[in-house]
Design an enzyme around this catalytic site. Structure first.
Site, PDB file in Angstrom:
ATOM      1  N   HIS A  53       0.843  -1.200   0.000  1.00  0.00           N
ATOM      2  CA  HIS A  53       0.000   0.000   0.000  1.00  0.00           C
ATOM      3  C   HIS A  53       0.873   1.242   0.000  1.00  0.00           C
ATOM      4  CE1 HIS A  53      -3.885  -1.976   1.751  1.00  0.00           C
ATOM      5  NE2 HIS A  53      -3.285  -2.761   0.872  1.00  0.00           N
ATOM      6  N   GLU A  55       0.841   3.961   1.772  1.00  0.00           N
ATOM      7  CA  GLU A  55       1.297   4.418   3.083  1.00  0.00           C
ATOM      8  C   GLU A  55       2.441   3.556   3.607  1.00  0.00           C
ATOM      9  OE1 GLU A  55      -3.154   5.294   2.763  1.00  0.00           O
ATOM     10  OE2 GLU A  55      -1.806   3.648   2.242  1.00  0.00           O
ATOM     11  N   CYS A  83      -6.228   2.289   5.210  1.00  0.00           N
ATOM     12  CA  CYS A  83      -6.847   1.071   5.709  1.00  0.00           C
ATOM     13  C   CYS A  83      -6.339   0.794   7.127  1.00  0.00           C
ATOM     14  CB  CYS A  83      -6.528  -0.098   4.781  1.00  0.00           C
ATOM     15  SG  CYS A  83      -4.829  -0.711   4.931  1.00  0.00           S
ATOM     16  N   CYS A  86      -2.537  -0.013   7.385  1.00  0.00           N
ATOM     17  CA  CYS A  86      -1.675   1.164   7.251  1.00  0.00           C
ATOM     18  C   CYS A  86      -1.782   2.061   8.477  1.00  0.00           C
ATOM     19  CB  CYS A  86      -2.026   1.928   5.983  1.00  0.00           C
ATOM     20  SG  CYS A  86      -1.630   1.012   4.479  1.00  0.00           S
TER      21      CYS A  86
END
Length: 158
Positions: A53, A55, A83, A86
């Site tokens: 992801h 992040e 999410c 993260c």
């Protein structure tokens, strides 16, 4: 335009560029003392890694850039609502502030909301959709893994 909006626009620009190259619409910027330290975009499609992801990749790059796993004093600006994975990583890294431009409600019509995961995680383990259980296994010759680590003087932030 204030600093938060400037950094969020940078995250959105990263996300747009990622979409143009075949990726998902997520970008993130890590900032410390007002300066951009690192960026990341969602690379799941490139590396077949469900944790790639924006992040998380930005956090990894920031740790390398700063030479420490502690991101105390850093802020993260994300194109979309981070999410739970993260968000947890940012908390564990010591990030002090998170701002995002697009909400879970914005993402819902496009299959990009993680709101249901947040709801599931708020339930007791026995009620969550994923089976979670504690099995207190130990190595007979080394029953105190955490104690061994502590005796090596590794500190409490492991």
């Amino acid at each position: 335009m204030d600093d938060a909006e400037r950094h969020l626009r940078r995250a959105i620009e990263l996300a747009r560029a990622n979409v143009e190259s075949g990726g998902r619409p997520f970008g993130a910027v890590v900032v410390k003392d007002g300066e951009e330290v690192a960026t990341g975009v969602n690379e799941m499609h490139l590396v077949d890694d469900p944790t790639a992801h924006a992040e998380l990749l930005a956090l990894r790059a920031a740790g390398l850039a700063l030479g420490t796993p502690s991101l105390a004093g850093c802020s993260v600006y994300a194109s979309g609502h981070p999410c739970p994975m993260c968000m947890a990583a940012m908390r564990m890294a010591g990030v002090v502030e998170v701002a995002y431009a697009y909400s879970n409600e914005d993402g819902e019509p496009h299959g990009l909301s993680t709101a249901a995961v947040y709801v599931d995680l708020a339930r007791p383990f026995a009620e969550q959709s994923m089976k979670i259980r504690h099995v207190p296994a130990r190595l007979p010759a080394h029953p105190d893994l955490y104690g061994e680590w502590a005796r090596r003087g590794e500190g409490a932030d492991g």
